[in-house]
Design an enzyme around this catalytic site. Structure first.
Site, PDB file in Angstrom:
ATOM      1  N   LYS A  37     -27.078  42.127  83.529  1.00 17.30           N
ATOM      2  CA  LYS A  37     -27.283  40.654  83.704  1.00 17.30           C
ATOM      3  C   LYS A  37     -26.963  40.210  85.128  1.00 17.30           C
ATOM      4  O   LYS A  37     -27.780  39.572  85.613  1.00 17.30           O
ATOM      5  CB  LYS A  37     -26.596  39.749  82.840  1.00 17.30           C
ATOM      6  CG  LYS A  37     -27.130  39.798  81.344  1.00 17.30           C
ATOM      7  CD  LYS A  37     -26.154  38.810  80.514  1.00 17.30           C
ATOM      8  CE  LYS A  37     -26.651  38.940  79.098  1.00 17.30           C
ATOM      9  NZ  LYS A  37     -25.636  38.038  78.281  1.00 17.30           N
ATOM     10  N   LYS A  58     -25.948  50.818  84.478  1.00 16.62           N
ATOM     11  CA  LYS A  58     -26.341  50.125  83.341  1.00 16.62           C
ATOM     12  C   LYS A  58     -27.285  48.971  83.609  1.00 16.62           C
ATOM     13  O   LYS A  58     -26.998  48.488  84.651  1.00 16.62           O
ATOM     14  CB  LYS A  58     -24.993  49.662  82.426  1.00 16.62           C
ATOM     15  CG  LYS A  58     -25.152  49.432  81.034  1.00 16.62           C
ATOM     16  CD  LYS A  58     -23.761  49.120  80.703  1.00 16.62           C
ATOM     17  CE  LYS A  58     -23.461  47.898  81.420  1.00 16.62           C
ATOM     18  NZ  LYS A  58     -22.208  47.312  80.584  1.00 16.62           N
ATOM     19  N   LYS A 115     -14.717  44.648  85.525  1.00 18.42           N
ATOM     20  CA  LYS A 115     -14.739  43.038  85.909  1.00 18.42           C
ATOM     21  C   LYS A 115     -13.774  42.447  86.774  1.00 18.42           C
ATOM     22  O   LYS A 115     -14.135  41.654  87.482  1.00 18.42           O
ATOM     23  CB  LYS A 115     -14.869  42.180  84.603  1.00 18.42           C
ATOM     24  CG  LYS A 115     -16.324  42.658  83.792  1.00 18.42           C
ATOM     25  CD  LYS A 115     -16.427  41.291  83.150  1.00 18.42           C
ATOM     26  CE  LYS A 115     -17.966  41.711  82.178  1.00 18.42           C
ATOM     27  NZ  LYS A 115     -18.084  40.661  81.171  1.00 18.42           N
TER      28      LYS A 115
HETATM   29  P1  AMP Z   1     -23.754  40.974  76.789  1.00 17.13           P
HETATM   30  O1  AMP Z   1     -24.821  40.437  77.453  1.00 17.13           O
HETATM   31  O2  AMP Z   1     -22.521  41.645  77.585  1.00 17.13           O
HETATM   32  O3  AMP Z   1     -23.074  39.903  75.835  1.00 17.13           O
HETATM   33  O4  AMP Z   1     -24.222  41.887  75.776  1.00 17.13           O
HETATM   34  C1  AMP Z   1     -24.762  41.762  74.523  1.00 17.13           C
HETATM   35  C2  AMP Z   1     -25.107  42.918  73.802  1.00 17.13           C
HETATM   36  O5  AMP Z   1     -26.312  43.731  74.510  1.00 17.13           O
HETATM   37  C3  AMP Z   1     -24.033  43.828  73.806  1.00 17.13           C
HETATM   38  O6  AMP Z   1     -23.991  44.524  72.247  1.00 17.13           O
HETATM   39  C4  AMP Z   1     -24.058  44.974  74.562  1.00 17.13           C
HETATM   40  O7  AMP Z   1     -23.628  46.162  74.111  1.00 17.13           O
HETATM   41  C5  AMP Z   1     -25.602  45.050  74.674  1.00 17.13           C
HETATM   42  N1  AMP Z   1     -25.915  45.639  75.825  1.00 17.13           N
HETATM   43  C6  AMP Z   1     -25.782  44.974  77.329  1.00 17.13           C
HETATM   44  N2  AMP Z   1     -26.323  45.709  78.165  1.00 17.13           N
HETATM   45  C7  AMP Z   1     -27.015  46.877  77.573  1.00 17.13           C
HETATM   46  C8  AMP Z   1     -27.561  47.992  78.070  1.00 17.13           C
HETATM   47  N3  AMP Z   1     -28.045  48.115  79.427  1.00 17.13           N
HETATM   48  N4  AMP Z   1     -28.197  48.907  77.099  1.00 17.13           N
HETATM   49  C9  AMP Z   1     -27.866  48.867  75.796  1.00 17.13           C
HETATM   50  N5  AMP Z   1     -27.057  47.753  75.379  1.00 17.13           N
HETATM   51  C10 AMP Z   1     -26.813  46.694  76.149  1.00 17.13           C
END
Ligand code: AMP
Ligand code: TRP
Length: 354
Positions: free
Chosen positions: A220, A217, A115
């Site tokens: 968002k 991956k 990041k």
């Molecule tokens: P975040 O949006 O970074 O707060 O992620 C929220 C949750 O979604 C966390 O547990 C991440 O590990 C999971 N997560 C985010 N992106 C992915 C992805 N591409 N595949 C699986 N889990 C994800």
């Protein structure tokens, strides 16, 4: 011998575009764990501001993530749903953990390196300290189990390191105050105030990949909206994105091993398996040998059947912000009571006068 009471904690950042990876890797597991555990699910707004956020957009996004939790089936009465900044004990414990964690530990975090990119001098101090706040989120409730996607594994290892160092550094004091709890670590038992949290990272969708590039991956922040299925996408958009998903030209293999070195095929099979709640091997038994032109419509139908009702319910909930705000307020009050109890103990352990 007392034991830590099992408690599930997890968090999701309110940073826009909740997607299929968030749902399959995290939120869907939150829902499943409710049946057998006490759970606390948090919209981590203090984590969101480690990179710049527009205030109006942040408020909208906090409500949207809350709506996604509720629409997916999280019960905010039986469990706790709230936004992090309502409970200042998270930030307070994070400060204490900043004084426990070492610069070297945080410097090794791959998420920070990604990041911050090349311009590390210009990254916020908060982005660097992000994992200590995450450890505080969990440990302020003495959480024992944390469902997350694969990308959070390293952060959870750090949370264990912080808990272990705190338990060691203050072991005499913890014993003197009678605040220790016994726990098994490998073959031995140790006594500590904070549990060594277990990650829950399992199933066929712990790392959902971009629909445009099977080596990236699903995220968002990907500039291409075609790379992800957003939880707010309608049925036509979901179907279109799956139709346009990148694939190779071979049919699906007839053995699971045939997915190796075929990242896009592997990803779509993993998504199908997770949505249908079956194994990858079963998907291959059902679709092996078929062309993507046959598999993709089946996947689109399944995705629409599972996701469109959630999107509809999210839209309904977002239309009633007063209800969402009431859920967060109630959750914040209940979370705050638990967090304050922990912080009282922690202040005593450290020798703060109160
Ligand atoms: P975040 O949006 O970074 O707060 O992620 C929220 C949750 O979604 C966390 O547990 C991440 O590990 C999971 N997560 C985010 N992106 C992915 C992805 N591409 N595949 C699986 N889990 C994800
Ligand atoms: N860092 C997590 C993510 O980006 C979000 C998060 C913050 C979290 N605090 C947490 C996850 C505590 C689990 C437990 O996905």
């Amino acid at each position: 011998m007392s034991q830590f009471t099992p408690l599930v904690f997890s968090g999701v950042q309110p940073t826009g575009n909740l997607h299929l990876g968030n749902y399959l890797g995290a939120i869907r597991k939150f829902v499943a764990l409710q049946a057998t555990n006490n759970c606390i699910y948090c919209v981590v707004d203090l984590h969101a501001i480690t990179v710049p956020q527009d205030p109006k957009e942040l408020s909208r996004s906090i409500r949207e993530v809350t709506a996604a939790f509720l629409a997916s089936g999280i019960d905010p009465k039986k469990h706790i749903v709230f936004n992090q900044s309502r409970v200042p004990q998270h930030a307070e414990l994070a400060w204490i953990f900043n004084c426990i964690a070492r610069m070297g530990w945080l410097s090794r975090m791959t998420q920070f390196k990604e990041k911050a990119g090349k311009d590390r001098e210009n990254a916020s101090v908060g982005l660097f300290a992000y994992p200590t706040l995450m450890a505080a989120d969990i440990l302020v409730y003495r959480g024992t189990h944390v469902p997350v996607g694969d990308d959070q594994k390293q952060h959870l290892e750090l949370a264990r390191d912080i808990a272990q160092k705190f338990n060691n550094d203050f072991s005499d004091r913890i014993a003197e105050l009678g605040l220790g709890v016994e726990m098994a670590v490998g073959d031995t038992t140790v006594n500590g105030y904070f549990p060594l949290t277990e990650p829950i990272i399992e199933g066929s969708a712990t790392r959902v990949m971009s629909l445009r590039d099977g080596l990236k991956k699903m995220s968002k922040s990907d500039p291409s909206d075609l790379s992800r299925i957003n939880l707010t996408d309608d049925a036509d958009t979901i179907a279109k994105k799956i139709r346009k998903a990148k694939t190779d030209i071979e049919p699906l293999p007839s053995e699971e091993e045939g997915l190796e070195a075929r990242p896009e095929a592997d990803n779509l099979v993993g998504i199908y398996a997770a949505l249908a709640d079956i194994s990858r091997a079963q998907v291959i038994r059902d679709f092996g040998g078929q062309q993507f032109s046959q598999f993709k419509p089946a996947l689109a139908d399944l995705a629409v059947a599972k996701l469109a009702p959630i999107a509809d319910e999210m839209r309904r909930l977002v239309g009633d912000p007063a209800h969402i705000d009431a859920v967060l307020k109630d959750g914040g009050e209940r979370a705050g009571a638990i967090a304050e109890k922990t912080m009282g103990d922690v202040r005593d352990i450290l020798g703060m006068l109160r």
